[in-house]
Scaffold this active site. Structure first.
Site, short mmCIF file in Angstrom:
data_model
loop_
_atom_site.label_atom_id
_atom_site.label_comp_id
_atom_site.label_asym_id
_atom_site.label_seq_id
_atom_site.Cartn_x
_atom_site.Cartn_y
_atom_site.Cartn_z
N ASP A 135 -74.96 18.70 -30.15
CA ASP A 135 -74.94 19.30 -28.88
C ASP A 135 -73.92 20.69 -29.18
O ASP A 135 -74.34 21.13 -28.15
CB ASP A 135 -73.88 18.12 -27.52
N ASP A 161 -74.95 13.17 -34.25
CA ASP A 161 -74.01 13.45 -33.70
C ASP A 161 -73.06 12.27 -32.37
O ASP A 161 -74.90 12.14 -31.77
CB ASP A 161 -74.06 14.82 -33.17
N LYS A 183 -68.93 18.62 -41.09
CA LYS A 183 -69.98 19.27 -40.69
C LYS A 183 -69.25 20.40 -40.07
O LYS A 183 -68.30 20.81 -39.57
CB LYS A 183 -70.63 18.97 -39.18
N ASP A 221 -70.04 12.42 -30.18
CA ASP A 221 -69.84 13.13 -28.32
C ASP A 221 -70.34 14.42 -27.83
O ASP A 221 -70.38 15.49 -28.58
CB ASP A 221 -68.11 13.30 -29.05
#
Length: 255
Positions: free
Chosen positions: A207, A10, A182, A12
């Site tokens: 995250d 990922d 996702k 951000d």
């Protein structure tokens, strides 16, 4: 600790936070590059093209990476539409990165009777845009949501995401959308195909438990949660199904 031959990562909240650096994220990518370990940035962000993401990574976050290592929900949406093979007409709620990807693939804008309605984050969203999308979906257009993220992290806090707009249209039309990003299999299967590794050899890094980690859990891929973004350390003991691994910083992860 298992050795992984490829990484889905990922952006951000994992490699950076909005416009802020996460130095451990930068170092993590540099370590992968030094060891020649394949990786693919897998992002639900549709607002920017891979070329712009590539430039931003280099200029703001000291990460020089080939454009081919960036796979967005926009690209996965185009791949899905191409696989369906319907008439190439579309009405889009979304920003330039999404529109660029779809129009460059040969799709034409159609406001009245499109084959597809594609819905993503759009900071210039208006009621009329929602109305046009509602009418088209009610008339039989394939309803595609690029990603289910209800929020996205920023320096200001967690903003409304594409998933919030998609949920509004689902309520208005009573039609369930096809979700591309996702943690869905559409983007995951295409990402596995692009990186060229068996899923048993891949690690999904992110995250956000609801998107990144669920990508791993729902698709048979090991997962690494880094608590630098959306999912906080205090939430980890209460997660319904734990990630394979949890770290506070990607500096803690040994390749």
């Amino acid at each position: 600790m298992k050795h992984y031959t490829g990484y889905l990562i990922d952006l951000d909240g994992t490699i950076y936070m909005g416009n802020d650096r996460i130095p451990a994220g930068e170092r993590f990518i540099h370590r992968l590059q030094e060891k020649n370990i394949p990786y693919l940035f897998l992002t639900n962000n549709t607002t920017k093209s891979p070329s712009i993401v590539q430039k931003r990574l280099k200029t703001q976050f000291n990460i020089d990476t080939p454009k081919e290592t960036i796979y967005t929900a926009s690209l996965a949406t185009v791949d899905y539409m191409d696989d369906l093979g319907l008439e190439k007409t579309v009405y889009i709620i979304g920003e330039d990165g999404l529109k660029e990807a779809i129009y460059e693939a040969g799709y034409k804008k159609e406001r009245q009777n499109p084959a597809y309605v594609v819905v993503a984050l759009d900071s210039d969203l208006t009621y009329e845009m929602l109305a046009l999308a509602t009418f088209a979906i009610q008339n039989g257009a394939v309803f595609i949501g690029t990603n289910p993220d209800l929020n996205l992290p920023s320096e200001r806090g967690f903003l409304p995401g594409a998933g919030a707009i998609i949920a509004l249209l689902e309520a208005a039309t009573r039609v369930k959308p096809v979700i591309i990003g996702k943690p869905k299999a559409v983007i995951t299967d295409k990402a596995i195909e692009k990186i060229g590794c068996d899923k048993s050899e891949l690690l999904m890094v992110g995250d956000n438990y609801l998107t990144d980690i669920k990508t791993g859990l729902d698709n048979g891929i090991d997962s690494l949660l880094v608590t630098t973004g959306f999912t906080k350390p205090s939430e980890v003991p209460h997660l319904p199904v734990p990630p394979t691994y949890v770290v506070a910083s990607l500096d803690e992860w040994e390749l």
